[in-house]
Design a protein around this motif. Structure first.
Motif, PDB file in Angstrom:
ATOM      1  N   UNK A  26       0.786  -1.226   0.000  1.00 14.22           N
ATOM      2  CA  UNK A  26       0.000   0.000   0.000  1.00 14.22           C
ATOM      3  C   UNK A  26       0.816   1.274   0.000  1.00 14.22           C
ATOM      4  N   UNK A  27       2.013   1.256   0.545  1.00 10.38           N
ATOM      5  CA  UNK A  27       2.818   2.466   0.619  1.00 10.38           C
ATOM      6  C   UNK A  27       3.750   2.640  -0.560  1.00 10.38           C
ATOM      7  N   UNK A  28       3.343   2.170  -1.724  1.00  7.54           N
ATOM      8  CA  UNK A  28       4.225   2.214  -2.891  1.00  7.54           C
ATOM      9  C   UNK A  28       4.522   3.645  -3.293  1.00  7.54           C
ATOM     10  N   UNK A  29       3.515   4.490  -3.275  1.00  2.14           N
ATOM     11  CA  UNK A  29       3.721   5.864  -3.737  1.00  2.14           C
ATOM     12  C   UNK A  29       4.764   6.571  -2.875  1.00  2.14           C
ATOM     13  N   UNK A  30       4.620   6.495  -1.584  1.00  4.99           N
ATOM     14  CA  UNK A  30       5.558   7.160  -0.704  1.00  4.99           C
ATOM     15  C   UNK A  30       6.939   6.518  -0.774  1.00  4.99           C
ATOM     16  N   UNK A  34      10.422   8.347  -2.074  1.00  3.70           N
ATOM     17  CA  UNK A  34      11.631   8.424  -1.243  1.00  3.70           C
ATOM     18  C   UNK A  34      12.813   7.721  -1.903  1.00  3.70           C
ATOM     19  N   UNK A  35      12.561   6.557  -2.479  1.00  2.00           N
ATOM     20  CA  UNK A  35      13.636   5.819  -3.141  1.00  2.00           C
ATOM     21  C   UNK A  35      14.157   6.603  -4.335  1.00  2.00           C
ATOM     22  N   UNK A  36      13.267   7.222  -5.057  1.00  2.00           N
ATOM     23  CA  UNK A  36      13.674   8.021  -6.206  1.00  2.00           C
ATOM     24  C   UNK A  36      14.490   9.238  -5.762  1.00  2.00           C
ATOM     25  N   UNK A  37      14.065   9.865  -4.695  1.00  2.00           N
ATOM     26  CA  UNK A  37      14.791  11.032  -4.188  1.00  2.00           C
ATOM     27  C   UNK A  37      16.188  10.649  -3.698  1.00  2.00           C
ATOM     28  N   UNK A  93      15.760   7.621 -15.338  1.00  5.01           N
ATOM     29  CA  UNK A  93      15.368   6.373 -14.680  1.00  5.01           C
ATOM     30  C   UNK A  93      14.452   6.659 -13.489  1.00  5.01           C
ATOM     31  N   UNK A  94      14.768   7.687 -12.714  1.00  7.67           N
ATOM     32  CA  UNK A  94      13.922   8.033 -11.569  1.00  7.67           C
ATOM     33  C   UNK A  94      12.547   8.497 -12.014  1.00  7.67           C
ATOM     34  N   UNK A  95      12.468   9.265 -13.088  1.00  5.45           N
ATOM     35  CA  UNK A  95      11.158   9.702 -13.584  1.00  5.45           C
ATOM     36  C   UNK A  95      10.347   8.522 -14.113  1.00  5.45           C
ATOM     37  N   UNK A  96      11.009   7.567 -14.756  1.00  3.74           N
ATOM     38  CA  UNK A  96      10.304   6.374 -15.221  1.00  3.74           C
ATOM     39  C   UNK A  96       9.759   5.592 -14.033  1.00  3.74           C
ATOM     40  N   UNK A  97      10.569   5.441 -12.990  1.00  2.26           N
ATOM     41  CA  UNK A  97      10.099   4.708 -11.807  1.00  2.26           C
ATOM     42  C   UNK A  97       8.957   5.432 -11.110  1.00  2.26           C
ATOM     43  N   UNK A  98       8.945   6.761 -11.155  1.00  2.00           N
ATOM     44  CA  UNK A  98       7.887   7.516 -10.488  1.00  2.00           C
ATOM     45  C   UNK A  98       6.576   7.507 -11.262  1.00  2.00           C
ATOM     46  N   UNK A  99       6.645   7.695 -12.570  1.00  3.15           N
ATOM     47  CA  UNK A  99       5.414   7.926 -13.320  1.00  3.15           C
ATOM     48  C   UNK A  99       4.961   6.748 -14.181  1.00  3.15           C
ATOM     49  N   UNK A 100       5.874   5.977 -14.740  1.00  3.79           N
ATOM     50  CA  UNK A 100       5.471   4.877 -15.614  1.00  3.79           C
ATOM     51  C   UNK A 100       5.233   3.598 -14.816  1.00  3.79           C
ATOM     52  N   UNK A 101       6.029   3.384 -13.790  1.00  3.04           N
ATOM     53  CA  UNK A 101       5.948   2.199 -12.915  1.00  3.04           C
ATOM     54  C   UNK A 101       5.941   0.904 -13.729  1.00  3.04           C
ATOM     55  N   UNK A 102       7.081   0.578 -14.369  1.00  5.50           N
ATOM     56  CA  UNK A 102       7.118  -0.605 -15.231  1.00  5.50           C
ATOM     57  C   UNK A 102       6.991  -1.924 -14.490  1.00  5.50           C
TER      58      UNK A 102
END
Length: 104
Positions: A26-30, A34-37, A93-102
């Protein structure tokens, strides 16, 4: 020995951050934010250190041999562009992980 230890610790830290980024609870977004930052902070710090060391070496080389400043400047600009491209790749890579979520 010191470089090997730092490389191992860096690898362990990146693997730990990646597992948080790819978590599916459930806490994937947060966790993903944080991981991306943290990942971008590590990439920016590494690129900043690399650029600073390159600039320092170029200034020392120009101070020792002023006639070679043209060649040193061209090499410096090329090197700084390559180092900066690493930070841009990390950002992508960080933007892909944040918005596309492959992996979600």
């Amino acid at each position: 020995m010191r470089k090997a230890l730092l490389t191992v610790l860096n690898t362990v830290a990146l693997v730990a951050v990646a597992s948080v980024a790819f978590a599916a609870d459930g806490g994937v977004a947060t966790a993903s934010v944080w991981a991306s930052a943290i990942g971008m902070a590590i990439a920016a710090a590494g690129c900043g250190l690399g650029q600073g060391m390159g600039l320092k070496a170029a200034c020392e080389g120009t101070a020792r041999n002023p006639e070679a400043s043209g060649k040193i400047t061209v090499t410096l600009i090329l090197g700084l562009a390559f180092v900066e491209s690493l930070a841009i790749y990390a950002l992508v890579v960080n933007l892909i992980l944040l918005f596309v979520k492959p992996f979600a």
